[in-house]
Design a protein around this motif. Structure first.
Motif: not given
Length: 469
Positions: A127-128, A347-352, A358-360, A365-366
């Motif tokens: 994810x990072x 794309x890991x935290x949300x487009x909005x 936080x890292x990891x 993503x899920x």
């Protein structure tokens, strides 16, 4: 038989054989002329009254015979018309399928969607990782571009078919104008007792040309003029056409005849010919293809929009930069959200998201991954009503390839039938060089026999003159 009667009979034989030889030569000269129908002379015996049975006084030519099998011509035209229509449709479907690709092709929409799912799986594991994030953005861009190109291809094929449809309508109208002109010439010439065989050949070639564009029926009037109708009975030609008069017109996407929209029910009103193929492309095949693409695009935009904190605002995929608006035409408007192009962490935290997670953190993503496994409803023709995005994409690409292969298979079958009937028509009505050469040998023998009678009669007259002298 008197000497005078023998000479009369022989001279009539010489004149007849000369005409026969000229006719055979005309046949041979036109052996390779498309649409030429073999000519023969109708002969009859000349008789004179005599004691008891009539006396033979020679032979005469009654008419130039142009004998054709109308039923065979009708069947050959219909099968050729069906082939040309299926060829036009198969060509259009092949052009679109070439851009869309096979399900397993790298460039296909289904493959691009599968790659996006795989990119999210790799991002879930890392994810990072900036490279994994960029890979998701890159693959999403490729998927949106694939949908854009497919929609553009469908539109291009449809527009091309529209142009070809107009060309076919123009060909029909031009040919009918010429047929109308030939109708008048044939009727006038035959009323005077002339031979209109060559004019009839020209008219038949034009009718063949019309039948390749649209399915037709024809029947001949007593004066030699021909009436042309569609296979369902709409009249195209039953009177002399005025200059510029158009039996067929194109109003938008509708093919009109006598105020009737033939293209509204093409299976019964048109049935065959290139016009049939182009109408199917314009009004059936490409609208269906675009609707299927739009449903997939809508599924992507809505699914990823729903995976965000605010499902009313744009997600990973947008409708031309905005939230989902309408399904129609969406495949040509779908685009990746500009926010992820400059900030791939979204794309890991949300487009909005206002800030990176936080890292990891794999939570968002899920949520994105669930988009690929969830079942959605679709409303496109010939597509599953409920399916995952991946299953729908695969079914869509497979269906388009199925339409193409089905059209090509039918085209090949129609070609075999059309070629068989056309060959039978040529063999029946065309010129067989071997047969014509055999006729020349018989004509030569007949000419020699008539000449021999003249010589014998001449010697008899010489002897009678000698005796009298």
């Amino acid at each position: 038989m008197s000497v005078q009667l023998a000479l009369t009979a022989a001279l009539s034989g010489l004149r007849t054989t000369q005409q026969q030889a000229a006719m055979v030569s005309h046949n041979l000269a036109n052996a390779t002329t498309a649409g030429y129908v073999r000519r023969d002379l109708d002969l009859s015996a000349i008789t004179t009254a005599g004691r008891g049975a009539p006396n033979g006084a020679g032979v005469r030519v009654d008419a130039v015979a142009r004998k054709v099998d109308e039923l065979l011509i009708r069947d050959a035209r219909f099968e050729t018309s069906r082939y040309s229509g299926q060829e036009a449709r198969a060509s259009a479907l092949a052009d679109y399928a070439l851009v869309l690709g096979q399900p397993q092709d790298e460039k296909s929409v289904s493959s691009q969607l599968s790659k996006l799912q795989q990119a999210f799986s790799r991002l879930h594991d890392m994810p990072n990782d900036d490279a994994a994030r960029n890979a998701v953005v890159s693959q999403a861009t490729a998927l949106a571009g694939g949908l854009n190109r497919a929609a553009e291809a469908a539109q291009t094929v449809q527009d091309d078919a529209r142009g070809r449809l107009q060309t076919s309508v123009d060909v029909v109208n031009t040919s009918l104008q010429r047929i109308s002109d030939l109708n008048g010439k044939i009727a006038t010439l035959e009323a005077r007792g002339g031979d209109a065989g060559d004019l009839r050949d020209q008219r038949d070639r034009l009718l063949d040309q019309v039948s390749q564009e649209i399915g037709i029926r024809t029947y001949s009037r007593e004066d030699g003029q021909v009436v042309v109708m569609t296979r369902n009975g709409q009249t195209l030609l039953d009177h002399p056409l005025a200059p510029g008069e158009s039996p067929l017109t194109l109003l938008g996407d509708e093919v009109m005849a006598n105020g009737v929209a033939l293209s509204a029910n093409p299976d019964s009103e048109i049935q065959s010919g290139r016009i049939m193929g182009y109408v199917q492309t314009v009004k059936q095949d490409m609208p269906r293809a675009m609707a299927q693409l739009d449903e997939l695009a809508a599924g992507l935009v809505q699914a990823f929009q729903g995976a965000e904190a605010d499902p009313t605002q744009p997600g990973l995929f947008t409708d031309a930069g905005a939230a989902y608006g309408a399904t129609a035409g969406l495949a040509s408007r779908i685009a990746v959200n500009d926010a992820v192009r400059t900030e791939s962490w979204r794309v890991q935290s949300g487009v909005q998201a206002a800030a990176p997670l936080q890292a990891g953190d794999q939570t968002q993503i899920e949520t994105f991954q669930a988009v690929f496994t969830g079942t959605r409803s679709f409303a496109a023709t010939d597509m599953p009503a409920n399916a995952t995005l991946g299953s729908y994409a695969t079914a869509m690409v497979s269906a388009q390839q199925g339409y193409r292969t089905g059209a090509e298979s039918e085209m090949n079958a129609r070609k075999i039938s059309a070629d068989t009937l056309e060959t039978a028509r040529i063999n029946r009505d065309g010129v067989n060089i071997d047969d014509e050469m055999q006729k020349l040998l018989l004509i030569e023998q007949s000419y020699g026999a008539s000449a021999q009678v003249v010589q014998v009669a001449g010697r008899m007259i010489d002897i009678l003159l000698q005796i009298k002298g």
